[in-house]
Write a protein that holds these residues in place. Structure first.
Motif, PDB file in Angstrom:
ATOM      1  N   UNK A 187      50.361  41.026  45.694  1.00  0.00           N
ATOM      2  CA  UNK A 187      50.178  39.917  44.765  1.00  0.00           C
ATOM      3  C   UNK A 187      48.868  39.180  45.049  1.00  0.00           C
ATOM      4  N   UNK A 188      48.630  38.884  46.321  1.00  0.00           N
ATOM      5  CA  UNK A 188      47.401  38.185  46.706  1.00  0.00           C
ATOM      6  C   UNK A 188      46.170  39.024  46.373  1.00  0.00           C
ATOM      7  N   UNK A 189      46.257  40.335  46.580  1.00  0.00           N
ATOM      8  CA  UNK A 189      45.126  41.219  46.281  1.00  0.00           C
ATOM      9  C   UNK A 189      44.808  41.240  44.789  1.00  0.00           C
ATOM     10  N   UNK A 190      45.843  41.266  43.941  1.00  0.00           N
ATOM     11  CA  UNK A 190      45.632  41.277  42.495  1.00  0.00           C
ATOM     12  C   UNK A 190      44.998  39.968  42.041  1.00  0.00           C
ATOM     13  N   UNK A 191      45.457  38.842  42.584  1.00  0.00           N
ATOM     14  CA  UNK A 191      44.874  37.548  42.228  1.00  0.00           C
ATOM     15  C   UNK A 191      43.414  37.469  42.665  1.00  0.00           C
ATOM     16  N   UNK A 192      43.109  37.994  43.846  1.00  0.00           N
ATOM     17  CA  UNK A 192      41.724  38.027  44.317  1.00  0.00           C
ATOM     18  C   UNK A 192      40.865  38.908  43.417  1.00  0.00           C
ATOM     19  N   UNK A 193      41.438  40.015  42.945  1.00  0.00           N
ATOM     20  CA  UNK A 193      40.717  40.902  42.025  1.00  0.00           C
ATOM     21  C   UNK A 193      40.387  40.184  40.717  1.00  0.00           C
ATOM     22  N   UNK A 194      41.355  39.451  40.181  1.00  0.00           N
ATOM     23  CA  UNK A 194      41.111  38.709  38.936  1.00  0.00           C
ATOM     24  C   UNK A 194      40.002  37.674  39.125  1.00  0.00           C
ATOM     25  N   UNK A 195      40.026  36.986  40.258  1.00  0.00           N
ATOM     26  CA  UNK A 195      38.960  36.021  40.565  1.00  0.00           C
ATOM     27  C   UNK A 195      37.606  36.711  40.628  1.00  0.00           C
ATOM     28  N   UNK A 196      37.564  37.862  41.263  1.00  0.00           N
ATOM     29  CA  UNK A 196      36.318  38.608  41.406  1.00  0.00           C
ATOM     30  C   UNK A 196      35.785  39.050  40.039  1.00  0.00           C
ATOM     31  N   UNK A 197      36.660  39.548  39.177  1.00  0.00           N
ATOM     32  CA  UNK A 197      36.243  39.970  37.839  1.00  0.00           C
ATOM     33  C   UNK A 197      35.699  38.791  37.046  1.00  0.00           C
ATOM     34  N   UNK A 198      36.368  37.651  37.170  1.00  0.00           N
ATOM     35  CA  UNK A 198      35.909  36.439  36.492  1.00  0.00           C
ATOM     36  C   UNK A 198      34.533  36.023  37.003  1.00  0.00           C
ATOM     37  N   UNK A 199      34.365  36.056  38.301  1.00  0.00           N
ATOM     38  CA  UNK A 199      33.110  35.621  38.922  1.00  0.00           C
ATOM     39  C   UNK A 199      31.957  36.567  38.576  1.00  0.00           C
ATOM     40  N   UNK A 200      32.213  37.871  38.553  1.00  0.00           N
ATOM     41  CA  UNK A 200      31.139  38.842  38.376  1.00  0.00           C
ATOM     42  C   UNK A 200      30.802  39.117  36.908  1.00  0.00           C
ATOM     43  N   UNK A 201      31.774  38.923  36.012  1.00  0.00           N
ATOM     44  CA  UNK A 201      31.542  39.247  34.603  1.00  0.00           C
ATOM     45  C   UNK A 201      31.527  38.030  33.685  1.00  0.00           C
ATOM     46  N   UNK A 202      32.043  36.889  34.161  1.00  0.00           N
ATOM     47  CA  UNK A 202      32.138  35.715  33.299  1.00  0.00           C
ATOM     48  C   UNK A 202      33.296  35.790  32.315  1.00  0.00           C
TER      49      UNK A 202
END
Length: 263
Positions: A187-202
């Motif tokens: 769960x924590x890994x998926x949330x971190x992935x979503x944050x990363x996608x948001x940060x890198x792609x806007x």
């Protein structure tokens, strides 16, 4: 980017009319991670499905306005809406095992939006799918491309769903309880992935959850729904430190209780 104005959703059946959402309004900025939180039956999931255009059925009435980049999605015809779905908007569902086709290989499902919206060749679609799977942090995406859903773990299936949703680089990603069926670590890994996608792609992310603790981890702002109404909205930090509505206070107490048990 997204403006919901006086949205009302009614389900009509033989027993009568059930109004699931009662004239709610809220806005979401481009690139924002916004939480939509509430317990089962609060109206959060049907709101997300209405935004995505998944409630176009004879027994459902959706009224109000859903403005996406200034266009009212409720006023679009089916063909026009399909140009938005999967291309400008993506959606990640709660349970990937029931959302993925068990008879179709993962790679073909990831590249499906590209097959619908572009004239790309099969090799181009495969390359894009593998790139999206890598972006979703699936290890060995070339090998997983040819696997079936049952051959992947729950976390890997959820990453495949995310890969499919981000394939066309949408402006908005709707995530409906994307971590509910996963253990705490995944769960924590998926949330971190979503944050990363948001940060890198806007990419803007609308995160739907029953768990305010999940929302707290990646959202700066949240909307709390109860019984089809918005009862409170604001910065997540303020919702946790000074909740105003009784319902929000209950959600905060529940989240804090889980945090103590895990600690």
């Amino acid at each position: 980017m997204l403006s919901i104005q006086n949205l009302t959703i009614r389900f009509d059946d033989r027993a009568g009319v059930d109004e699931a959402v009662h004239g709610i309004s809220f806005n979401m900025a481009a690139g924002e991670i916004l939480g939509l939180v509430g317990e089962s039956g609060s109206g959060k999931t049907v709101t997300a499905r209405a935004i995505m255009g998944l409630l176009r059925r004879r027994d459902v009435t959706v009224a109000g306005r859903i403005l996406f980049h200034g266009r009212d999605l409720l006023a679009l015809g089916d063909d026009q809406l399909r140009q938005v779905q999967g291309r400008q908007m993506g959606m990640v569902f709660q349970e990937p095992m029931s959302s993925l086709n068990p008879l179709m290989k993962i790679g073909r499902q990831v590249e499906e939006a590209m097959a619908v919206h572009t004239d790309a060749s099969r090799s181009e679609r495969k390359a894009a799918a593998i790139e999206a799977m890598a972006a979703a942090e699936l290890k060995e995406p070339e090998r997983l491309y040819g696997k079936y859903p049952f051959e992947l773990s729950g976390g890997m299936r959820q990453r495949a769903m995310i890969a499919a949703a981000i394939l066309m680089n949408p402006d908005l990603l709707l995530c409906d309880e994307p971590t509910t069926a996963l253990d705490v670590t995944i769960q924590a890994q998926i949330l971190e992935l979503l944050q990363k996608l948001n940060r890198e792609t806007g990419m803007g992310i609308l995160l739907i959850s029953h768990d305010l603790q999940v929302v707290q981890k990646i959202c700066t702002r949240a909307i709390v729904m109860e019984g089809g109404y918005i009862v409170e909205e604001g910065a997540v930090s303020a919702l946790f430190s000074h909740p105003q509505a009784d319902y929000t206070k209950k959600l905060v107490a529940s989240a804090r209780g889980r945090g103590r048990r895990h600690g």
